[in-house]
Motif scaffolding. Structure first.
Motif, short mmCIF file in Angstrom:
data_model
loop_
_atom_site.label_atom_id
_atom_site.label_comp_id
_atom_site.label_asym_id
_atom_site.label_seq_id
_atom_site.Cartn_x
_atom_site.Cartn_y
_atom_site.Cartn_z
N ALA A 31 0.90 -1.48 0.38
CA ALA A 31 0.42 -0.18 -0.13
C ALA A 31 0.98 0.79 0.12
CB ALA A 31 -0.81 -0.48 0.95
N LEU A 34 2.37 1.88 -3.59
CA LEU A 34 1.55 2.04 -4.21
C LEU A 34 0.34 3.71 -4.25
CD1 LEU A 34 -0.93 -1.24 -4.92
CD2 LEU A 34 1.06 -0.11 -6.72
N ASP A 36 -1.06 4.68 -1.54
CA ASP A 36 -2.73 4.51 -0.86
C ASP A 36 -2.21 4.50 0.13
OD1 ASP A 36 -4.86 3.73 -0.45
OD2 ASP A 36 -5.20 2.12 -2.07
N ARG A 37 -2.77 5.36 1.03
CA ARG A 37 -2.47 5.63 2.47
C ARG A 37 -3.80 5.16 2.64
NH1 ARG A 37 -0.14 11.37 3.16
NH2 ARG A 37 2.06 10.86 2.31
N ARG A 38 -5.23 5.09 2.31
CA ARG A 38 -5.89 4.57 3.22
C ARG A 38 -5.75 3.21 3.32
NH1 ARG A 38 -11.39 5.55 4.33
NH2 ARG A 38 -12.24 3.74 4.07
N ALA A 39 -5.20 2.31 2.53
CA ALA A 39 -4.96 1.02 2.63
C ALA A 39 -3.93 0.78 3.54
CB ALA A 39 -4.81 0.29 0.98
N GLU A 40 -3.00 1.70 3.44
CA GLU A 40 -1.78 1.47 4.24
C GLU A 40 -2.22 1.15 5.85
OE1 GLU A 40 2.75 3.21 4.87
OE2 GLU A 40 2.00 4.30 2.98
N THR A 74 -4.77 11.80 5.58
CA THR A 74 -5.49 11.69 4.63
C THR A 74 -7.32 11.79 5.17
OG1 THR A 74 -5.48 9.27 5.30
CG2 THR A 74 -4.12 10.23 3.76
#
Length: 537
Positions: A31, A34, A36-40, A74
């Motif tokens: 994550a 990529l 993708d801070r939300r997924a991280e 985020t």
């Protein structure tokens, strides 16, 4: 031995925690690469939770804090509140009370910021209230009370009851799937501490805030001109719910008075016995309850001290929150009531019995000297009710018809001749009136309603109805009562109100005692079902 092996979980099916930890760690890295801070943040939450389960507090705290930084950067509050909550639990485990309290406070603040988004929030984000929100509030209160270390602190007690209030308001918002109640009212404590400025009505009130925690029932009490006090009973939430459920079952049975006394004395001992001598010393005559959980399903009037029911000693009212809207008595105002009654339910509602005594109920209000406008039977439609409410300056709206309170807004309604009026429609019926005008709706009476059978949280629908109606006080029944005794009760209630030197709570008490003293209606099933919510003055 064979049985044990048959029921045991095979080793191959047990969770492989190191493997799961490695998968989650890889998800965090992916994550991150990529962007993708939300997924991280979500993966850090899960990984931190895994370390929490294995009691690796330091690693879990570190991962949770990393995730929280990402979630806040985020602006993902639905993940942030869970990380704040997790951080609070971890610090609590490590006895870091100030940090744990701050983390729980932050989680609750984040939930508050989500309140206005409950109706529009994405379906995949929307949380299950009971699982995802309620435990946060209850744990927060438990942490606050535990942090006192046996030394009651008025500031912390105030924070604890405000937290329970926040839970109750969040429950109401979740019920409607929108934010409903914003604070612009007078704090209950101020009403309790001040003598009523109108000398014709003198009322000394004590306010009770029972809080159901997993292993304790805590009660915070506000006595007039005294700091907050706390006492508790070591009893599990499950035991409280079981006892209240038993009491509710016997309460509706007119032949079970002895069983009611026995069951209700148990609840009396939890809520009132530790402070009964102080109530007497302060000459308290009115008890106001901000009830929690299943306690809302039973009328406090029915609690028994071993000799008398609570209603024989005090006037009683309920409040949905710690604030009261326009806390002024209904004094020297001529009573003008809009009465809508339905003696024969619509044909497509066969489960509701006819209410033949409604005509005597209406007559009893008129005989009490109240100016009335009536919509009866086929005249009582939702459109006719709305038109009348908004055309004339009524200060009382009395609905003598079947209704049901449920934990689901779509199943909470009152019956008109043209079908059900849903709780959400109350806005267009009553709230469109200007609450600041001289003839605001002071009192809404729902005289033949009931809570949905088998619904532990049905009283939430009653609270929701009271709020949605916008009336300053709501008088309703928790279950449907014999309609002849209802007509007697209603007549006496309005006669008392008409005198103009008595509070609404005292008028309710007088009417309940009149029924209790009637040879045909002594059982609590007849007189205890009525509850007053909101302004008790």
């Amino acid at each position: 031995m064979a049985n044990r092996q048959k029921n045991a979980t095979p080793d191959s099916q047990l969770p492989n925690l190191p493997k799961i930890a490695q998968l989650l760690a890889n998800t965090v890295k992916e994550a991150h690469s990529l962007g993708d801070r939300r997924a991280e943040a979500n993966a850090l939450l899960s990984l931190g939770n895994l370390y929490e389960q294995t009691k690796q507090w330091s690693e879990a705290t570190n991962l949770t804090q990393q995730g929280l930084i990402l979630a806040q950067a985020t602006i993902t509050p639905d993940i942030a509140y869970r990380l704040q909550w997790q951080l609070g639990r971890l610090l609590w485990q490590q006895k870091e009370f100030p940090g744990a309290i701050a983390a729980y406070d932050a989680a609750v603040d984040t939930i508050k910021s989500l309140r206005s988004d409950l109706a529009t929030i994405n379906q995949d984000i929307q949380f299950n209230f009971r699982d995802s929100v309620e435990p946060l509030y209850r744990q927060s209160v438990e942490l606050l009370l535990q942090s006192q270390a046996g030394q009651p602190n008025a500031k912390i007690l105030d924070q604890a009851r405000k937290r329970i209030e926040a839970l109750q308001l969040a429950e109401i918002d979740n019920f409607f799937q929108e934010a409903c109640l914003e604070g612009k009212n007078v704090i209950l404590d101020q009403v309790a501490d001040q003598e009523n400025p109108n000398t014709a009505i003198f009322s000394t009130a004590a306010i009770f805030y029972p809080i159901i925690l997993p292993k304790q029932l805590q009660v915070i009490v506000k006595l007039p001109n005294q700091p907050l006090q706390l006492y508790s009973t070591n009893i599990t939430q499950e035991e409280v719910e079981k006892a209240v459920s038993k009491l509710r079952k016997v309460l509706v049975n007119p032949t079970a008075t002895n069983a009611v006394k026995m069951q209700s004395q148990t609840v009396y001992n939890w809520l009132l016995k530790p402070i009964e001598s102080k109530l007497s010393a302060k000459k308290v005559d009115t008890l106001v309850f901000v009830l929690d959980g299943v306690l809302r399903n039973i009328p406090m009037a029915s609690l028994y001290d071993g000799q008398k029911f609570l209603i024989e000693k005090y006037a009683i009212a309920l409040s949905v929150s710690l604030q009261l809207q326009n806390p002024h008595p209904l004094v020297k105002q001529p009573l003008k009531a809009l009465i809508a009654g339905l003696s024969q339910p619509p044909a497509d509602f066969p489960n509701f019995a006819p209410l033949p005594a409604i005509k005597s109920e209406v007559k009893s209000i008129s005989n009490a000297g109240v100016a009335t406008t009536n919509l009866l039977d086929q005249q009582f439609t939702s459109k006719a009710l709305e038109k009348e409410v908004n055309s004339f300056p009524f200060n009382v709206v009395h609905l003598a018809t079947h209704g049901q309170f449920s934990s689901r807004a779509e199943e909470t309604f009152i019956l008109a001749a043209d079908g059900p009026i849903n709780v959400k429609q109350f806005d267009s019926l009553l709230r469109s009136r200007d609450e600041t005008q001289a003839q605001a709706v002071e009192l809404l009476v729902l005289s033949a309603c009931q809570t949905a059978a088998g619904d532990k949280r049905a009283a939430l629908g009653l609270a929701g109805t009271a709020i949605r109606a916008g009336a300053r006080s709501t008088l309703a029944s928790l279950w449907q009562i014999d309609d002849e005794s209802t007509a007697l009760f209603v007549g006496d209630f309005y006669q008392q109100l008409k005198k103009g030197n008595i509070s609404k709570a005292q008028a309710l008490r007088h009417a309940q005692l009149k029924i209790l003293q009637h040879p045909n209606y002594r059982a609590p099933s007849f007189w205890s079902a009525y509850v007053l919510i909101g302004n008790w003055l």
